[in-house]
Design an enzyme around this catalytic site. Structure first.
Site, PDB file in Angstrom:
ATOM      1  CD1 TRP A 137      46.847  45.004 -20.172  1.00  0.00           C
ATOM      2  CD2 TRP A 137      45.230  46.452 -19.616  1.00  0.00           C
ATOM      3  NE1 TRP A 137      45.754  44.884 -21.188  1.00  0.00           N
ATOM      4  CE2 TRP A 137      44.987  45.651 -20.641  1.00  0.00           C
ATOM      5  CE3 TRP A 137      44.273  47.208 -18.961  1.00  0.00           C
ATOM      6  CZ2 TRP A 137      43.595  46.245 -21.433  1.00  0.00           C
ATOM      7  CZ3 TRP A 137      43.194  47.595 -19.566  1.00  0.00           C
ATOM      8  CH2 TRP A 137      42.842  46.914 -20.761  1.00  0.00           C
ATOM      9  CB  SER A 156      49.649  41.549 -17.627  1.00  0.00           C
ATOM     10  OG  SER A 156      49.393  42.790 -18.073  1.00  0.00           O
ATOM     11  CG  ASP A 157      45.772  42.169 -23.526  1.00  0.00           C
ATOM     12  OD1 ASP A 157      45.138  43.099 -23.271  1.00  0.00           O
ATOM     13  OD2 ASP A 157      45.357  41.103 -24.258  1.00  0.00           O
ATOM     14  CB  ILE A 158      43.741  37.730 -20.634  1.00  0.00           C
ATOM     15  CG1 ILE A 158      44.328  37.732 -19.433  1.00  0.00           C
ATOM     16  CG2 ILE A 158      42.983  36.424 -21.219  1.00  0.00           C
ATOM     17  CD1 ILE A 158      42.959  37.588 -18.316  1.00  0.00           C
TER      18      ILE A 158
END
Length: 208
Positions: A137, A156-158
């Site tokens: 990330w 994977s970035d919320i």
């Protein structure tokens, strides 16, 4: 190597607006804004480490405190600070160690960014994740915010996943099928799509 010049940014906007009606509305809302590079590889990575697994607001608050502690945030400046001084800004023990690892790496590898500018995205990620504290990330944030690479989809970035969920009315967390659909849909301009989706959630543009 293709990067997001002003010309390519406009090409990306036109292409994405044709592909995606929802994204078109978001782009039109923030059409006067765009991704900008800090043009400092160490700063981009240090701020990305700061932002690991916390909100943009929390990361900005911690970073501002660090800026007040040190006149210029660079490898020498970080290494001169006591760990307790960095901790007082809100950094965890783990992130303090990560900042130290990063600072030592840049001291020992002068002008490494010149090499990275000529490498493919995946090769740069391979190089960066060798530095303890930098995962995929953080490496992707570097590709987006320093190198301005056009097709980075940080899955994977919320923040990105929540923005997709909200704007496209999809259940959160997203399933792999939905994630892959957007990943393919926005090629070769995933970075631009990601930036506008972040912008749809945050009151100020995300910067690393």
């Amino acid at each position: 190597m293709i990067i997001l010049t002003n010309k390519n940014w406009l090409i990306a906007l036109n292409d994405l607006k044709k592909k995606d009606k929802i994204l078109k509305k978001i782009i039109n809302t923030y059409k006067s804004e765009k991704l900008k590079s800090k043009k400092d590889p160490f700063l981009t990575l240090a701020k990305s480490i700061t932002g690991q697994q916390i909100s943009v607001k929390a990361a900005n608050s911690i970073w501002l405190k660090l800026e007040k502690k040190i006149k210029k945030i660079n490898p020498n400046g970080i290494l001169k600070l006591k760990k307790s001084e960095i901790a007082a800004c809100g950094f965890s023990k783990q992130k303090i160690n990560y900042l130290h690892n990063l600072s030592i790496f840049f001291k020992n590898n002068k002008n490494i960014e010149k090499k990275w500018k000529n490498l493919e995205d995946e090769k740069i990620i391979e190089d960066l994740i060798k530095i303890k504290g930098i995962g995929k990330w953080t490496a992707e944030m570097f590709l987006i915010f320093y190198l301005l690479r056009p097709n980075i989809f940080p899955q994977s970035d919320i923040g990105l996943l929540k923005a997709i969920s909200i704007n496209y009315n999809l259940k959160y967390p997203l399933n792999d099928k939905d994630i892959n659909k957007f990943k393919k849909k926005w090629v070769p301009w995933s970075t631009v799509a990601t930036w506008y989706l972040w912008r749809s959630l945050d009151p100020i543009p995300v910067k690393y």
